[in-house]
Enzyme design. Structure first.
Site, PDB file in Angstrom:
ATOM      1  CD  GLN A 110       7.268  -7.661   3.659  1.00 21.87           C
ATOM      2  OE1 GLN A 110       6.608  -8.577   3.205  1.00 21.87           O
ATOM      3  NE2 GLN A 110       8.015  -6.693   3.100  1.00 21.87           N
ATOM      4  N   GLY A 157       9.114  -4.400  -8.468  1.00 22.63           N
ATOM      5  CA  GLY A 157      10.055  -3.330  -8.826  1.00 22.63           C
ATOM      6  C   GLY A 157      11.417  -3.829  -8.636  1.00 22.63           C
ATOM      7  CD  GLN A 178      10.473  -7.416  -2.269  1.00 18.26           C
ATOM      8  OE1 GLN A 178      10.436  -7.493  -0.997  1.00 18.26           O
ATOM      9  NE2 GLN A 178       9.852  -6.713  -3.096  1.00 18.26           N
ATOM     10  CG  ASP A 233      11.938  -3.308  -2.701  1.00 20.09           C
ATOM     11  OD1 ASP A 233      12.548  -2.676  -1.922  1.00 20.09           O
ATOM     12  OD2 ASP A 233      10.986  -2.931  -2.618  1.00 20.09           O
ATOM     13  N   GLY A 253       0.813  -1.327  -0.058  1.00 24.60           N
ATOM     14  CA  GLY A 253      -0.006  -0.103   0.066  1.00 24.60           C
ATOM     15  C   GLY A 253       0.770   1.303  -0.039  1.00 24.60           C
ATOM     16  N   GLY A 272       5.533   4.865  -8.413  1.00 16.11           N
ATOM     17  CA  GLY A 272       6.413   3.500  -8.851  1.00 16.11           C
ATOM     18  C   GLY A 272       5.713   2.297  -8.856  1.00 16.11           C
ATOM     19  CG  HIS A 273       3.373   0.976  -5.377  1.00 11.80           C
ATOM     20  ND1 HIS A 273       3.454   2.023  -4.423  1.00 11.80           N
ATOM     21  CD2 HIS A 273       3.971  -0.237  -4.635  1.00 11.80           C
ATOM     22  CE1 HIS A 273       4.171   1.340  -3.296  1.00 11.80           C
ATOM     23  NE2 HIS A 273       4.442   0.217  -3.479  1.00 11.80           N
ATOM     24  CB  SER A 278      10.790   4.529  -1.150  1.00 12.98           C
ATOM     25  OG  SER A 278      10.615   4.000  -0.032  1.00 12.98           O
TER      26      SER A 278
HETATM   27  O1  PAF Z   1       7.953  -4.946  -1.851  1.00 16.06           O
HETATM   28  C1  PAF Z   1       6.868  -5.102  -1.138  1.00 16.06           C
HETATM   29  O2  PAF Z   1       6.411  -3.919  -0.975  1.00 16.06           O
HETATM   30  C2  PAF Z   1       6.682  -6.135  -0.180  1.00 16.06           C
HETATM   31  O3  PAF Z   1       8.042  -6.891   0.112  1.00 16.06           O
HETATM   32  C3  PAF Z   1       5.780  -7.213  -0.903  1.00 16.06           C
HETATM   33  C4  PAF Z   1       6.428  -7.931  -2.136  1.00 16.06           C
HETATM   34  C5  PAF Z   1       4.548  -6.739  -1.279  1.00 16.06           C
HETATM   35  C6  PAF Z   1       5.713  -8.436   0.109  1.00 16.06           C
HETATM   36  O4  PAF Z   1       4.837  -8.022   1.293  1.00 16.06           O
END
Ligand code: PAF
Length: 284
Positions: A60, A153, A159, A156, A30, A35-36, A191
Site C-alpha cells: 500500500q 478509524g 479508506q 482514514d 503498528g 487513536g488505535h 497519527s
Molecule cells: O489504516 C491502516 O493502518 C492501514 O491502512 C490498514 C487498514 C491496517 C491496512 O494496512
C-alpha cells in the site's frame, strides 16, 4: 499472545469459534497511539476476543513513500495491547503475508481492486494504487482471522468508505465498525506519522484541524455554499504548507458536493516539508 504465523492465528481462532465466541479485528500498521487504543477498547468491549494485527503492508506504499522509515515499535505495541486486554497480536513478516516477495505487482499477485470512482480522488489521486494495497491486505486479514467485527478509524475516512464498499460488494461476512477521530487537545488528529513532525512542524500541522473546525462553525451558522465555506480556509495556510486537497464529498459514495449538507465530509491533505498529513470532519 504475540503470534507471527497465519497457521497459529487460524488455529486459535478455530478454537474460539468452536466455543461460540465473537471475534473482533483491529488492523493496524503498528506504532500504536491513543487513536488505535480507542479502536482496541471498542473491540475488547464489544467482542469476546480481540485480534490486533500489526503489519506495515508494503503493497500500500507507493514508490518514494515512507515504507522503510515507517515507525516500527512492536515491543511497545505488544505491551499496549496486553494492557488493553487484546488476546492476539498478529505480527506477520512480509514473507508470511506475501510468500513471493519478489512478485508484489499485480502482474503476479491477486489484488482486490476497489472501484475507480472511489479511488481516483482525494488520497487515491496522490497515492496511485494505495487503496488496491489496502483492500488486498485487509481482505487477506479478514480471511485469516474471520472476524465478526472489524474496527477502522474515521481518521482514514476514504479508506473506511472504500473498505465498507468492499465488504458490501464482496459479501464479506464482517461488520465494519467506524471509530471517531481522536485528537490532541490542540486539535491535531492523532497519527503514527505525527512522529515525523518536529516541534515547529507540529504547530504548522494545526492548520488542518483549524481549517476543518472553522468550516464546520461556518456551516453551523447556515453557510452551505462550498465556495463560500472554503474561502476563509486559505488564511490558515502559509509558505510551510503545501495543500494537496480541500474537498467536500458525500459520506457514503464520495461524490463531490457544491452545496454542503449533513451527509458531507470535508477532507483535507497537506504536506509540511515531506510529511503528508490528512484529516477530515463530518458536517452533521
Ligand atoms: O489504516 C491502516 O493502518 C492501514 O491502512 C490498514 C487498514 C491496517 C491496512 O494496512
Amino acid at each position: 499472545m504475540l503470534l507471527h504465523t497465519i497457521a497459529e492465528v487460524r488455529e486459535k481462532v478455530k478454537e474460539w469459534k468452536r466455543e461460540g465466541l465473537t471475534v473482533g479485528l483491529v488492523p493496524t500498521m503498528g506504532a500504536l497511539h491513543n487513536g488505535h487504543l480507542s479502536l482496541i477498547k471498542k473491540s475488547v468491549e464489544k467482542c469476546d476476543r480481540t485480534v490486533v494485527s500489526v503489519f506495515v503492508n508494503p503493497i500500500q506504499f507507493c514508490p518514494g513513500e515512507d515504507l522503510d522509515k515507517y515507525p516500527r515499535t512492536l515491543d511497545e505495541d505488544e505491551k499496549l495491547c496486553n494492557a488493553a486486554g487484546v488476546d492476539i497480536v498478529f505480527a506477520p513478516s512480509p514473507t508470511e503475508m506475501y510468500p513471493d516477495a519478489q512478485m508484489l505487482s499485480n502482474d503476479f499477485l491477486t489484488y482486490v481492486i476497489p472501484p475507480f470512482f472511489y479511488t481516483n480522488k482525494l488520497c487515491g489521486k496522490f497515492r496511485v494504487g494505495h487503496f488496491d494495497g489496502v483492500c488486498t491486505v485487509v481482505n487477506k486479514l479478514f480471511n485469516i482471522v474471520q472476524p465478526d467485527f472489524a474496527f477502522f478509524g474515521e481518521k482514514d475516512r476514504q479508506q473506511l468508505i472504500i473498505l465498507k464498499k468492499m465488504v458490501k460488494d464482496l459479501n464479506i461476512p464482517v461488520e465494519v465498525i467506524p471509530c471517531p477521530i481522536v485528537r490532541e487537545e490542540s486539535g491535531l488528529a492523532l497519527s503514527s506519522r505525527n512522529k515525523y513532525l518536529s516541534g515547529e512542524d507540529k504547530v504548522q500541522a494545526l492548520a488542518l484541524s483549524k481549517i476543518l473546525f472553522n468550516i464546520k462553525a461556518c456551516y453551523n451558522k447556515g453557510i452551505k455554499d462550498v465556495k463560500a465555506l472554503t474561502e476563509t480556509a486559505y488564511s490558515y495556510l502559509n509558505e510551510n504548507h503545501s495543500l494537496e486537497y480541500l474537498e467536500f464529498r458525500d459520506a457514503d459514495n464520495l461524490e463531490e458536493k457544491k452545496i454542503a449538507d449533513d451527509n458531507t465530509i470535508v477532507f483535507i491533505a497537506l504536506k509540511i516539508g515531506d510529511v503528508r498529513l490528512i484529516d477530515n470532519i463530518a458536517l452533521a
